[in-house]
Every structure is written in C-alpha cells, then in structure tokens.
Design a protein around this motif. Structure first.
Motif, PDB file in Angstrom:
ATOM      1  N   LEU A 131      68.519  85.304  -6.382  1.00  0.00           N
ATOM      2  CA  LEU A 131      68.516  84.499  -5.137  1.00  0.00           C
ATOM      3  C   LEU A 131      68.574  83.724  -5.529  1.00  0.00           C
ATOM      4  CD1 LEU A 131      64.330  85.372  -5.394  1.00  0.00           C
ATOM      5  CD2 LEU A 131      65.601  86.487  -3.860  1.00  0.00           C
ATOM      6  N   GLY A 132      69.363  83.419  -3.358  1.00  0.00           N
ATOM      7  CA  GLY A 132      69.532  82.340  -2.853  1.00  0.00           C
ATOM      8  C   GLY A 132      71.685  82.607  -3.584  1.00  0.00           C
ATOM      9  N   ASP A 133      72.106  83.377  -4.496  1.00  0.00           N
ATOM     10  CA  ASP A 133      73.942  83.202  -4.866  1.00  0.00           C
ATOM     11  C   ASP A 133      74.618  83.817  -3.839  1.00  0.00           C
ATOM     12  OD1 ASP A 133      72.974  81.576  -6.972  1.00  0.00           O
ATOM     13  OD2 ASP A 133      72.914  84.347  -8.340  1.00  0.00           O
ATOM     14  N   ARG A 134      75.675  83.731  -3.543  1.00  0.00           N
ATOM     15  CA  ARG A 134      76.755  84.008  -2.425  1.00  0.00           C
ATOM     16  C   ARG A 134      76.883  85.180  -3.343  1.00  0.00           C
ATOM     17  NH1 ARG A 134      77.792  83.511   2.588  1.00  0.00           N
ATOM     18  NH2 ARG A 134      79.618  84.858   3.221  1.00  0.00           N
ATOM     19  N   VAL A 135      77.521  86.593  -2.920  1.00  0.00           N
ATOM     20  CA  VAL A 135      78.080  87.621  -2.889  1.00  0.00           C
ATOM     21  C   VAL A 135      78.639  88.164  -1.867  1.00  0.00           C
ATOM     22  CG1 VAL A 135      75.813  89.268  -2.195  1.00  0.00           C
ATOM     23  CG2 VAL A 135      77.748  90.170  -3.563  1.00  0.00           C
ATOM     24  N   GLU A 136      80.494  88.705  -2.459  1.00  0.00           N
ATOM     25  CA  GLU A 136      81.210  89.352  -1.453  1.00  0.00           C
ATOM     26  C   GLU A 136      80.973  90.645  -1.459  1.00  0.00           C
ATOM     27  OE1 GLU A 136      82.718  87.086   0.574  1.00  0.00           O
ATOM     28  OE2 GLU A 136      81.769  86.129  -0.583  1.00  0.00           O
ATOM     29  N   ALA A 137      81.201  91.294   0.148  1.00  0.00           N
ATOM     30  CA  ALA A 137      81.258  92.725   0.002  1.00  0.00           C
ATOM     31  C   ALA A 137      81.889  93.412  -0.979  1.00  0.00           C
ATOM     32  CB  ALA A 137      81.490  93.124   1.632  1.00  0.00           C
ATOM     33  N   GLY A 138      81.625  93.851  -1.683  1.00  0.00           N
ATOM     34  CA  GLY A 138      81.510  95.076  -2.685  1.00  0.00           C
ATOM     35  C   GLY A 138      81.853  94.274  -3.926  1.00  0.00           C
ATOM     36  N   GLU A 139      81.418  93.243  -4.257  1.00  0.00           N
ATOM     37  CA  GLU A 139      80.734  92.679  -5.845  1.00  0.00           C
ATOM     38  C   GLU A 139      80.057  93.531  -6.442  1.00  0.00           C
ATOM     39  OE1 GLU A 139      80.783  88.457  -7.520  1.00  0.00           O
ATOM     40  OE2 GLU A 139      80.700  88.872  -5.167  1.00  0.00           O
ATOM     41  N   PRO A 140      80.196  93.299  -7.279  1.00  0.00           N
ATOM     42  CA  PRO A 140      78.340  94.401  -8.302  1.00  0.00           C
ATOM     43  C   PRO A 140      77.005  93.464  -8.037  1.00  0.00           C
ATOM     44  CG  PRO A 140      81.155  94.095  -9.956  1.00  0.00           C
ATOM     45  CD  PRO A 140      81.243  93.612  -8.042  1.00  0.00           C
ATOM     46  N   LEU A 141      76.205  93.591  -7.111  1.00  0.00           N
ATOM     47  CA  LEU A 141      75.313  93.074  -6.874  1.00  0.00           C
ATOM     48  C   LEU A 141      74.069  93.339  -8.687  1.00  0.00           C
ATOM     49  CD1 LEU A 141      74.255  91.573  -5.394  1.00  0.00           C
ATOM     50  CD2 LEU A 141      73.421  94.017  -3.765  1.00  0.00           C
ATOM     51  N   LEU A 142      74.113  94.323  -8.399  1.00  0.00           N
ATOM     52  CA  LEU A 142      72.984  95.053 -10.152  1.00  0.00           C
ATOM     53  C   LEU A 142      73.587  96.053 -10.364  1.00  0.00           C
ATOM     54  CD1 LEU A 142      70.234  97.023  -7.968  1.00  0.00           C
ATOM     55  CD2 LEU A 142      72.243  96.667  -6.652  1.00  0.00           C
ATOM     56  N   GLU A 143      73.108  96.830 -11.922  1.00  0.00           N
ATOM     57  CA  GLU A 143      73.271  97.601 -12.199  1.00  0.00           C
ATOM     58  C   GLU A 143      71.978  98.633 -12.830  1.00  0.00           C
ATOM     59  OE1 GLU A 143      73.616  95.881 -16.242  1.00  0.00           O
ATOM     60  OE2 GLU A 143      75.587  94.992 -16.131  1.00  0.00           O
ATOM     61  N   VAL A 144      72.468  99.961 -12.305  1.00  0.00           N
ATOM     62  CA  VAL A 144      70.982 100.910 -12.462  1.00  0.00           C
ATOM     63  C   VAL A 144      71.554 101.446 -13.535  1.00  0.00           C
ATOM     64  CG1 VAL A 144      70.852 100.770 -10.187  1.00  0.00           C
ATOM     65  CG2 VAL A 144      72.488 102.086 -11.012  1.00  0.00           C
ATOM     66  N   ALA A 145      70.518 102.862 -14.218  1.00  0.00           N
ATOM     67  CA  ALA A 145      70.729 103.453 -15.577  1.00  0.00           C
ATOM     68  C   ALA A 145      70.107 104.696 -14.503  1.00  0.00           C
ATOM     69  CB  ALA A 145      70.120 103.250 -16.677  1.00  0.00           C
ATOM     70  N   THR A 146      70.748 105.949 -14.880  1.00  0.00           N
ATOM     71  CA  THR A 146      69.746 107.636 -14.410  1.00  0.00           C
ATOM     72  C   THR A 146      70.160 107.875 -16.396  1.00  0.00           C
ATOM     73  OG1 THR A 146      72.591 107.894 -14.052  1.00  0.00           O
ATOM     74  CG2 THR A 146      71.181 107.333 -12.076  1.00  0.00           C
ATOM     75  N   ASP A 147      69.835 109.272 -15.259  1.00  0.00           N
ATOM     76  CA  ASP A 147      69.680 110.279 -16.641  1.00  0.00           C
ATOM     77  C   ASP A 147      71.128 110.413 -17.160  1.00  0.00           C
ATOM     78  OD1 ASP A 147      67.301 110.815 -16.924  1.00  0.00           O
ATOM     79  OD2 ASP A 147      66.734 112.524 -15.800  1.00  0.00           O
ATOM     80  N   LYS A 148      71.968 110.501 -16.166  1.00  0.00           N
ATOM     81  CA  LYS A 148      73.781 110.744 -16.632  1.00  0.00           C
ATOM     82  C   LYS A 148      74.309 109.623 -17.050  1.00  0.00           C
ATOM     83  CE  LYS A 148      73.854 114.966 -13.740  1.00  0.00           C
ATOM     84  NZ  LYS A 148      74.446 115.286 -12.959  1.00  0.00           N
ATOM     85  N   VAL A 149      74.381 107.841 -16.307  1.00  0.00           N
ATOM     86  CA  VAL A 149      75.246 107.283 -16.284  1.00  0.00           C
ATOM     87  C   VAL A 149      74.411 106.059 -16.043  1.00  0.00           C
ATOM     88  CG1 VAL A 149      76.186 107.261 -13.814  1.00  0.00           C
ATOM     89  CG2 VAL A 149      77.519 106.504 -15.447  1.00  0.00           C
ATOM     90  N   ASP A 150      74.470 104.629 -16.785  1.00  0.00           N
ATOM     91  CA  ASP A 150      74.609 102.882 -16.257  1.00  0.00           C
ATOM     92  C   ASP A 150      76.095 102.723 -15.411  1.00  0.00           C
ATOM     93  OD1 ASP A 150      72.225 103.411 -17.806  1.00  0.00           O
ATOM     94  OD2 ASP A 150      72.758 102.296 -19.167  1.00  0.00           O
ATOM     95  N   THR A 151      75.418 102.647 -14.148  1.00  0.00           N
ATOM     96  CA  THR A 151      76.696 102.102 -13.531  1.00  0.00           C
ATOM     97  C   THR A 151      76.565 100.888 -12.790  1.00  0.00           C
ATOM     98  OG1 THR A 151      78.510 102.693 -11.803  1.00  0.00           O
ATOM     99  CG2 THR A 151      75.862 103.040 -11.623  1.00  0.00           C
TER     100      THR A 151
END
Length: 345
Positions: free
Chosen positions: A32-52
């Motif tokens: 919270l409070g961090d600056r992020v640019e459009a297209g920059e990785p924001l978070l990681e998620v996991a599904t049954d097929k892949v982590d991305t």
C-alpha cells in the motif's frame, strides 16, 4: 487511508485462459502506498495450471488491497485500487507489523504450506494412476550419428538461430514423426472408456522443471515443424515457464508428452501419463559406452558409441505392449539412421 483521489482504477483479476475461472492470490508485489507503472507486475496468482504475474492496468499508487494473500478470487473479481492521492496528508494505512522470525537451529523441522501448484501436481499424478492402467517399456538407442552431426554443426546452428543445438530436438523430431505411423500412441480415451479419439495433429507437451514446479507447455502442430523450429519453440517454452510468463492456454490441449529427464543426468525413468493422453516418452541422458558389435565377416568389434534409453509409459487400456514396442522401434530406427545437415536449415 484518505479518500481524496482522482482517476481511481479498480484492478480486477483478468482472464487467465478458457478453462480458468478462479485463482489464488499468492503474493502482492507492491505494498500500500507504492507507486506502480502500467504493465509492471503488481501481484502473483496461482491456478490449477500455472503460477503467473498480473500486470498493473494503470499507473499510479496502490491505494487499496481488496483481496489478501492466499485468498481465492474469481476471474473478473475486484482485487485492488490504483489511483492518485490529492490530499497533502493522504498516507496509506500500514499493514500489520510482521514479527521477527524466530531463529531455528539447522536441525529443526520446518513446516510450510504446500504451494497451490504443488498440490495440483500431486492431485493430478495420483488421479492419473488411479484412472489408467500404466506400465513402461524401455529401449536403448545408438545416437552416435546424431552426436557426430551435432559436433559438426552446433556452432553454426547457434550462430544462425540463437539456440543451442542439443540432442533434444532430434529426439523430439523422431518421436513426433513416428506418431504418424502409430496413431494409437497419440490418442485419448473418454472418461467412460467407451470411445477413443485418434488425434489428427500432434500437440506436443514438453515437461519443464522450474522453481515453481513441473509444468507442461504445449507446442502446437509439432509434426509440421523442422528441427530449428522445434529447438526454438522448446527453448522459448522453457524460458516462459521459468520466467513466470507462460499463459494458461499454453498449458492445455496436448495430445502427447515428452519429458527429458536426461537433462539432469537420469539414465531413464517411468514417467506418469498426462491424462487424458495415452502415452508419455521419457528421454534419458546420452552417455558414451563401449558397445560390442559384429563387423564384416562376423568379427567381434568393440567401439565407443553414444547411447541413450527411451522409456514409454502408456495407458494399457488402449495401448498394448506390442504397440509400445513397435512405436519405440520406429523411433529408434529413425534416430540411428541419423539426420542430414540440410534438415538443420
């Protein structure tokens, strides 16, 4: 947290593939409070097929996290807010202070939550063994002719294509070519074991080891690809898996799988079939060995040869041992005949 903000953008979980409806938030890459640019990785998620990684849809400050780590969210669900603070004292709320880790001796046990992808692998491997009657047939193959061709051509091939010339694309080319003659190896049974689909195309799964776990990206229409194209797609698929940029759609639709356990020095293994496919080919490491043979006139000769094992695990409900042996014999014959330099162009 101040509510004085303009141009706020709600971050939603984007589509992760046709068959993916939900994902688990594994880690926010921004606080919270961090600056992020459009297209920059924001978070990681996991599904049954892949982590991305999920990129930020806009530039700004991460104003709110709506879904915490380890929570499950549906595709299209809101997970955060990005915007700009306008108030002079707008300061994002700080999260809870994490306690300092308790020092542990080297001999202490450590308990960790199993990552979602590891849980998925475990479930699918067990389901595969419970679904089909699996066994493995192994043959030995002499790849001396390929080793000599590779030694002559690998520098020029690398300079021309940007890809190192390993043994793997030769094995893949021979394995895929043989599927055209032995279609039962490139088939799938339905869940009720009442119908079999003989696939017209070869969509080749290539097992890739990564820090996140085992993944199997699919090379579409592998039968029409020449060795340089196969080498490039194998390398690109592995890079995408290990960099976390592989897409879920790239991990589905395979009709036959190859696993190159020889890359880690294994002589051979008994791989588990990737359901609903009917077979998976394991490729062992190439080693030089003294091999006896009969020369002209029947005289015994002993020569240094480049040898490898091929192991085919298959679903015995549809593939018989004779089918597996015939397929492996075709693959072996193609490899031992070797390839021409023109086939590397």
């Amino acid at each position: 947290m101040s509510t004085n903000q303009i141009a706020a953008t709600t971050v939603v979980l984007p589509s992760l593939g046709e068959s993916v409806t939900e994902a688990t938030i594994t880690r926010w890459l921004k606080a919270l409070g961090d600056r992020v640019e459009a297209g920059e990785p924001l978070l990681e998620v996991a599904t049954d097929k892949v982590d991305t990684e999920i990129p930020s849809p806009a530039s700004g400050i991460l104003l709110d996290v709506l879904v915490p780590d380890d929570a499950l969210v549906e595709v299209g669900g809101a997970i955060g807010v990005i915007g700009e603070n306008t108030g002079p004292t707008a300061i994002p709320e700080s999260g809870p202070v994490e306690p300092d880790p308790v020092p542990m001796s080297d001999a202490a046990d450590r308990v960790e939550k199993l990552p979602r992808i590891r849980r998925t692998i475990a479930r699918r491997m067990l389901e595969s063994l419970q679904t089909s009657a699996q066994l493995t047939t192994v043959v030995e193959v002499d790849v001396t002719a390929i080793a000599r061709l590779r030694a002559r051509e690998k520098e020029e091939f690398h300079h021309r294509t940007g890809v190192k010339l390993s043994f793997l694309p030769f094995f893949v080319a021979a394995a895929v070519e043989a599927l055209g003659e032995h279609r039962v190896i490139n088939s799938s049974l339905d869940a009720d074991c009442t119908e079999v689909t003989y696939h017209g195309a070869v969509h080749l799964g290539m097992a890739v080891d990564s820090d996140r776990g085992l993944m199997v990206p699919v090379i579409r229409d592998a039968a029409v690809l020449r060795i340089p194209q196969l080498a490039r797609q194998i390398a690109d698929s592995a890079d995408n898996v290990r960099s976390g940029t592989i897409r879920p759609d790239d991990l589905s639709g395979g009709t036959f799988t190859i696993t190159n356990t020889g890359s880690r020095g294994a002589l051979f293994d008994t791989p588990i079939v990737n359901q609903p496919q009917s077979a998976i080919l394991g490729i062992g490491t190439v080693v030089e060995r003294l091999v006896p043979a009969r020369g002209d006139g029947g005289a015994l000769q002993i020569d240094v040869r480049s040898m490898a094992y091929l192991s085919l695990s298959y679903d015995h409900r549809i593939v018989d041992g004779a089918d597996a042996a015939r397929y492996l014999t075709t693959v072996r014959r193609r490899l031992e005949c070797g390839f021409e330099s023109s086939e590397l162009q």
